[in-house]
Scaffold this motif. Sequence first.
Motif, PDB file in Angstrom:
ATOM      1  N   ILE A 224       0.837  -1.101   0.209  1.00 13.88           N
ATOM      2  CA  ILE A 224      -0.107   0.121   0.200  1.00 13.88           C
ATOM      3  C   ILE A 224       0.834   1.321  -0.062  1.00 13.88           C
ATOM      4  O   ILE A 224       0.580   2.212  -0.693  1.00 13.88           O
ATOM      5  N   GLU A 225       1.979   1.410   0.759  1.00 10.72           N
ATOM      6  CA  GLU A 225       2.721   2.524   0.791  1.00 10.72           C
ATOM      7  C   GLU A 225       3.392   2.655  -0.428  1.00 10.72           C
ATOM      8  O   GLU A 225       3.706   3.858  -0.926  1.00 10.72           O
TER       9      GLU A 225
ATOM     10  N   ASN B 168       0.988   4.168  -3.079  1.00 13.16           N
ATOM     11  CA  ASN B 168       0.721   5.435  -2.879  1.00 13.16           C
ATOM     12  C   ASN B 168       1.810   6.563  -3.267  1.00 13.16           C
ATOM     13  O   ASN B 168       1.767   7.558  -3.574  1.00 13.16           O
ATOM     14  N   THR B 169       3.128   5.813  -2.655  1.00 15.43           N
ATOM     15  CA  THR B 169       4.451   6.638  -3.218  1.00 15.43           C
ATOM     16  C   THR B 169       4.721   6.874  -4.695  1.00 15.43           C
ATOM     17  O   THR B 169       4.889   7.683  -5.340  1.00 15.43           O
ATOM     18  N   SER B 170       4.201   5.569  -5.225  1.00 15.48           N
ATOM     19  CA  SER B 170       4.516   5.511  -6.821  1.00 15.48           C
ATOM     20  C   SER B 170       3.268   6.653  -7.468  1.00 15.48           C
ATOM     21  O   SER B 170       3.532   7.161  -8.410  1.00 15.48           O
ATOM     22  N   LYS B 171       2.112   6.574  -6.829  1.00 18.98           N
ATOM     23  CA  LYS B 171       1.144   7.564  -7.352  1.00 18.98           C
ATOM     24  C   LYS B 171       1.701   9.001  -7.406  1.00 18.98           C
ATOM     25  O   LYS B 171       1.423   9.904  -8.149  1.00 18.98           O
ATOM     26  N   LYS B 172       2.364   9.380  -6.322  1.00 17.15           N
ATOM     27  CA  LYS B 172       2.750  10.756  -6.046  1.00 17.15           C
ATOM     28  C   LYS B 172       3.938  11.115  -6.785  1.00 17.15           C
ATOM     29  O   LYS B 172       4.201  12.080  -7.348  1.00 17.15           O
ATOM     30  N   ARG B 173       4.516   9.951  -7.343  1.00 19.70           N
ATOM     31  CA  ARG B 173       5.738  10.138  -8.141  1.00 19.70           C
ATOM     32  C   ARG B 173       5.290  10.127  -9.728  1.00 19.70           C
ATOM     33  O   ARG B 173       6.142  10.018 -10.642  1.00 19.70           O
TER      34      ARG B 173
END
Length: 335
Positions: free
Chosen positions: A229-230, A233-238
């Motif tokens: 999940i983390e 979420n991090t990949s979406k922000k990137r």
Amino acid sequence: MAIDIAEKIDKFLNSDTITLVEIVYDYYLNFIIYYVNTFMPLALFVAVIFFTSKLSNNTEIIAINNAKISFTRFLYPYMLGATMVTLLALLMNHFVVPNSSKVRKGFENTYLVKKKYSDNQVKQFSLQLSDSTYMYLQTYDLRNNSGYNFSTEVYDGLTLSYKLTADLIKWIDKDSLFRLSNYQIRRINKNAKDSVFKGATLDTVFPFTPKDFVYKAALAQEMPSDELIEFINTSKKRGVKNLNAYLVELHKRTSLPVASYFLTIIAVALAFRKRRGGTGVNLAVGFGLMFVYIFFLKVSEVLGAVAGANSLLSVWVPNMVFGLLALFLYINARK
């Protein structure tokens, strides 16, 4: 296991480095954990059909019906068993199996799978590190952890304010940092000349590591759910566009265990009436439905991983279809 051993026995025997302990504990123990957990709801389905058919053939269910016990009440112990299996499968899927898969795949990558050169190279890779910061790599070799033509840019609104470029970037694992070679830093000033600084080497840290350069569905199977999940979420922000393969894996970890409820109701509804042909007919129908479910599940996984698809809906479609079938058979059985 027998089929897998038959396929890999030559590699095991011809290798001078594989030990029996590694084969048993690193590979086949985790092999068993993965497949037992994957087929646990389906094994429950077959077990319920077999058990209920035996009750029916021994006229136990006739006695239960004559005692005015409703079909809903008859389902209680089955649903309790399904709940136990579901909770166990959820715990295994989200936390135990990913760590187990990491060990198993590590063994496969070390001894069984020959990696292609292209699998070790990342080309034309970019990431959005924050709302205003972007990075770009022309190529990166995962075998020696080095890349070429690296750049990172920082924007103030739509205006470029900072740019760092380097001919070579190398990951220093022991220090957990990157080493840049032949680098140049340019700070762009609005009311003055740009400031430029060049150097031979620079050790620095970035909010990413080499593992962030690899986006493969296989990696999702090795991450516990909190880590997955983390990562998503991090990949979406990137700014990573297609994460559906990871989302499919995450949703599947819940959807397959929950299917125990639907499959249990279907199995009981099919087997609680005595049929000509006995247990064999019920098992044949059960295996047929089981293979249909597996087929739907695999198709939904493939479709859900396609860019632009709704991964949550795709993964849950087989459960929706079999949920409606379970509802229909439950209403029929009550009558």
